[in-house]
Design a protein around this motif. Structure first.
Motif, PDB file in Angstrom:
ATOM      1  N   CYS A  32       0.852  -1.189   0.000  1.00  0.00           N
ATOM      2  CA  CYS A  32       0.000   0.000   0.000  1.00  0.00           C
ATOM      3  C   CYS A  32       0.889   1.240   0.000  1.00  0.00           C
ATOM      4  CB  CYS A  32      -0.896  -0.024   1.239  1.00  0.00           C
ATOM      5  SG  CYS A  32      -1.829   1.506   1.466  1.00  0.00           S
ATOM      6  N   CYS A  35       0.378   3.268   3.555  1.00  0.00           N
ATOM      7  CA  CYS A  35       0.848   2.854   4.879  1.00  0.00           C
ATOM      8  C   CYS A  35       1.834   1.691   4.826  1.00  0.00           C
ATOM      9  CB  CYS A  35      -0.345   2.474   5.758  1.00  0.00           C
ATOM     10  SG  CYS A  35      -1.132   0.934   5.275  1.00  0.00           S
ATOM     11  N   CYS A  46      -6.864  -0.950   0.792  1.00  0.00           N
ATOM     12  CA  CYS A  46      -6.061  -1.406   1.919  1.00  0.00           C
ATOM     13  C   CYS A  46      -6.933  -1.606   3.150  1.00  0.00           C
ATOM     14  CB  CYS A  46      -4.979  -0.372   2.204  1.00  0.00           C
ATOM     15  SG  CYS A  46      -3.992  -0.755   3.662  1.00  0.00           S
ATOM     16  N   HIS A  48      -5.955  -1.555   6.134  1.00  0.00           N
ATOM     17  CA  HIS A  48      -5.471  -0.724   7.246  1.00  0.00           C
ATOM     18  C   HIS A  48      -5.886   0.733   7.084  1.00  0.00           C
ATOM     19  CE1 HIS A  48      -2.838  -3.689   9.242  1.00  0.00           C
ATOM     20  NE2 HIS A  48      -2.798  -4.212   8.033  1.00  0.00           N
ATOM     21  N   CYS A  49      -5.659   1.293   5.897  1.00  0.00           N
ATOM     22  CA  CYS A  49      -5.873   2.741   5.747  1.00  0.00           C
ATOM     23  C   CYS A  49      -6.886   3.083   4.669  1.00  0.00           C
ATOM     24  CB  CYS A  49      -4.539   3.438   5.463  1.00  0.00           C
ATOM     25  SG  CYS A  49      -3.939   3.192   3.774  1.00  0.00           S
TER      26      CYS A  49
HETATM   27 ZN   LIG Z   1      -2.695   1.206   3.572  1.00  0.00          ZN
END
Ligand SMILES: [Zn+2]
Length: 142
Positions: A32, A35, A46, A48-49
């Motif tokens: 990504c 991040c 992603c 996560h982000c």
């Molecule tokens: Zn990410």
């Protein structure tokens, strides 16, 4: 059309698309750009982000065993026992794979350094070899 028949090198294809059969073979992840989270499968966003941009990132061929499981029973076509390991790669990334050539717990310890290794997992009717990967103890792979 040039005639490409003549060199009869066995053709090889990776068994998973994140295994790159270059010299040396290595794994490539989708990283990504927001991040640096790593994914082996193709993603739209992603986890996560929420970022949607990814770059291909070559991963280290060396890492350390985080955890392992010795599998004593498997499908009839799979030789058992075999050892499944979770490897923390040196420059990031976590991979689950088989530990090659080792089946006894006395040969495995947490944090043990390992290195990527490939092997031919099967050959189809056209002679194309399917190449899989696992990890070997660095002391065995020297
Ligand atoms: Zn990410």
């Amino acid at each position: 059309m040039p005639n490409s028949i003549g060199h009869r090198m066995p053709q090889q294809i990776p068994i998973v698309d994140y295994l790159v059969l270059s010299e040396p073979p290595h794994l490539e992840a989708h990283a990504c750009t927001g991040c640096d989270a790593l994914y082996f499968d193709r993603r739209n966003a992603c986890a996560h982000c929420g970022g949607t941009e990814f770059t291909r990132k070559p991963l280290s061929n060396e890492g350390r065993v985080r955890a392992y499981t010795i599998v004593h029973r498997a499908a009839p076509s799979v030789p058992a026992p075999y050892t499944s390991v979770v490897v923390d790669l040196d420059d990031g990334g976590v991979v689950k794979a088989n530990l090659l050539d080792v089946t006894g717990p006395e040969h495995i310890e947490p944090g043990m350094p390992v290195r990527l290794g490939t092997y031919v997992a099967g050959v189809d009717d056209d002679g194309v070899e399917a190449v899989a990967f696992g990890y070997r103890r660095q002391e065995d792979a020297a």
